[in-house]
Design an enzyme around this catalytic site. Structure first.
Site, mmCIF file in Angstrom:
data_model
loop_
_atom_site.group_PDB
_atom_site.id
_atom_site.type_symbol
_atom_site.label_atom_id
_atom_site.label_comp_id
_atom_site.label_asym_id
_atom_site.label_seq_id
_atom_site.Cartn_x
_atom_site.Cartn_y
_atom_site.Cartn_z
ATOM 1 N N HIS A 149 -5.647 2.765 -5.404
ATOM 2 C CA HIS A 149 -5.003 3.732 -4.504
ATOM 3 C C HIS A 149 -6.030 4.434 -3.608
ATOM 4 O O HIS A 149 -6.097 5.667 -3.547
ATOM 5 C CB HIS A 149 -4.195 4.760 -5.290
ATOM 6 C CG HIS A 149 -2.999 5.251 -4.531
ATOM 7 N ND1 HIS A 149 -1.796 5.512 -5.124
ATOM 8 C CD2 HIS A 149 -2.831 5.524 -3.205
ATOM 9 C CE1 HIS A 149 -0.937 5.939 -4.217
ATOM 10 N NE2 HIS A 149 -1.546 5.948 -3.039
ATOM 11 N N ASP A 165 -2.616 -1.796 -3.416
ATOM 12 C CA ASP A 165 -3.424 -0.585 -3.587
ATOM 13 C C ASP A 165 -2.708 0.402 -4.498
ATOM 14 O O ASP A 165 -3.188 1.507 -4.722
ATOM 15 C CB ASP A 165 -3.689 0.062 -2.221
ATOM 16 C CG ASP A 165 -4.662 1.232 -2.290
ATOM 17 O OD1 ASP A 165 -5.686 1.104 -2.996
ATOM 18 O OD2 ASP A 165 -4.395 2.272 -1.654
ATOM 19 N N GLY A 196 -6.193 3.886 -0.282
ATOM 20 C CA GLY A 196 -5.762 3.745 1.103
ATOM 21 C C GLY A 196 -6.234 4.852 2.026
ATOM 22 O O GLY A 196 -6.777 4.600 3.097
ATOM 23 N N GLU A 215 1.645 4.422 -12.067
ATOM 24 C CA GLU A 215 0.261 4.893 -12.020
ATOM 25 C C GLU A 215 0.150 6.404 -12.187
ATOM 26 O O GLU A 215 -0.934 6.906 -12.511
ATOM 27 C CB GLU A 215 -0.408 4.472 -10.709
ATOM 28 C CG GLU A 215 0.168 5.095 -9.452
ATOM 29 C CD GLU A 215 -0.592 4.662 -8.200
ATOM 30 O OE1 GLU A 215 -1.412 5.460 -7.718
ATOM 31 O OE2 GLU A 215 -0.345 3.554 -7.714
ATOM 32 N N ARG A 222 3.977 2.425 -2.618
ATOM 33 C CA ARG A 222 4.055 2.879 -4.001
ATOM 34 C C ARG A 222 4.424 1.687 -4.870
ATOM 35 O O ARG A 222 5.208 0.827 -4.459
ATOM 36 C CB ARG A 222 5.098 4.004 -4.178
ATOM 37 C CG ARG A 222 4.701 5.356 -3.580
ATOM 38 C CD ARG A 222 3.489 5.940 -4.265
ATOM 39 N NE ARG A 222 3.175 7.288 -3.798
ATOM 40 C CZ ARG A 222 2.401 7.569 -2.756
ATOM 41 N NH1 ARG A 222 1.862 6.579 -2.062
ATOM 42 N NH2 ARG A 222 2.160 8.817 -2.413
ATOM 43 N N THR A 225 0.836 -1.206 0.000
ATOM 44 C CA THR A 225 0.000 0.000 0.000
ATOM 45 C C THR A 225 0.870 1.254 0.000
ATOM 46 O O THR A 225 0.392 2.329 0.342
ATOM 47 C CB THR A 225 -0.946 0.018 1.214
ATOM 48 O OG1 THR A 225 -0.170 -0.128 2.421
ATOM 49 C CG2 THR A 225 -1.974 -1.095 1.148
#
Length: 308
Positions: free
Chosen positions: A276, A244, A278, A249, A220, A218
């Site tokens: 993403h 995540d 989180g 990205e 990078r 979670t």
């Protein structure tokens, strides 16, 4: 913010439209998010811009060298970590991903939704009496350790900053990264992306993981060799992966469907990928947006006082 500025809420659907908004409205302060790549392509004609403000702890979406060249000040949550010490949304998601992978919940749910009421393909793994390795023992890593202890797990912890272990719980074992990788049934990653951490979980380290291990990321996408991770899942080396975040990205032309991890999930492997999310909860957003606005106003007023 409205007490000091005219606040313009963007309606742009793409980067060209956003760039035009910034230029045409003579924007001085840009509040951005993770989905927006802040670089020369976006800001080249934004001659009035003085500040970029990001409610994020990391800045992989911001070209800091370009901002420095333009003398544009960047304000972000990573500068004021103490102010968000009670925000644990990403740790909660990490644990949700861990549970989802351990019990093959995504695959089981899709099977049930198709009308198939059989459990034979969804044999899971328990958490109690297993070992979890936590890479990065800051605010989020510590929280995940608390969850793990409550589930009856043994906790190994690694961090390059030895100061984070000053008040280490006696139930948690501080160790080197290689020891953690060799001895963990589950690995959860909570580190920032920088020159030292890029590809930290390399193919060689993935090969050293225990057979049947689960990896959760979670932080990078670039801290893990994504291709090697997928190879390990497909070969059966890993029981599964929860992520995540994905590599690249923040690239301007990013397409999640081309991700090796997303393709593995689509092909029926025990991989769970979320976009993403989180820190994307009601409480976390409310706190972080308030804190970053306050921090920006403080810096803005200090700069204004210094120039008058």
């Amino acid at each position: 913010l409205s007490s000091e500025f005219t606040v313009f809420k963007s309606a742009a659907n793409d980067r060209k439209a956003l760039s035009d908004e910034i230029v045409n409205n003579r924007i001085e302060v840009l509040f951005c998010n993770l989905a927006t790549k802040i670089d020369a392509l976006l800001l080249n004609d934004a001659s009035e811009l003085k500040f970029v403000v990001s409610p994020t702890t990391g800045l992989s979406h911001v070209d800091l060298e370009y901002l420095k060249e333009r003398s544009i000040t960047c304000v972000y949550l990573g500068q004021i970590k103490s102010e968000i010490s009670s925000v644990f949304a990403t740790a909660e998601l990490a644990w949700a991903l861990l549970l989802a992978v351990a019990r093959k919940m995504s695959l089981a749910a899709m099977s049930t939704q198709s009308g198939d009421w059989r459990r034979e393909n969804f044999f899971g793994v328990s958490l109690s009496n297993k070992v979890i390795g936590i890479i990065g023992f800051g605010r989020l890593g510590r929280r995940v350790a608390e969850y793990a202890l409550s589930f009856g797990m043994t906790v190994l912890a690694y961090d390059s900053d030895q100061k984070v272990f000053a008040d280490l719980d006696k139930s948690i074992v501080q160790c080197k990264l290689e020891y953690l990788i060799l001895n963990s049934d589950f690995v959860s990653i909570h580190i920032p992306l920088n020159d030292d951490t890029e590809n930290l979980i390399s193919r060689e380290r993935i090969d050293l993981l225990r057979d049947g291990a689960v990896l959760i990321n979670t932080s990078r996408g670039e801290v893990v060799d994504e291709g090697a991770l997928v190879d390990a899942v497909k070969s059966g080396k890993l029981f599964g992966v929860g992520a995540d975040v994905l590599q690249n990205e923040n690239d301007n032309n990013f397409d999640a469907s081309k991700s090796d991890l997303v393709q593995a999930a689509n092909n029926g492997y025990n991989v769970v990928v979320t976009p993403h999310i989180g820190g994307w909860t009601d409480d976390a957003v409310r706190v972080t947006r308030r804190v970053i606005a306050e921090e920006f106003m403080k810096i803005y007023n200090e700069n204004k006082s210094a120039t008058t």
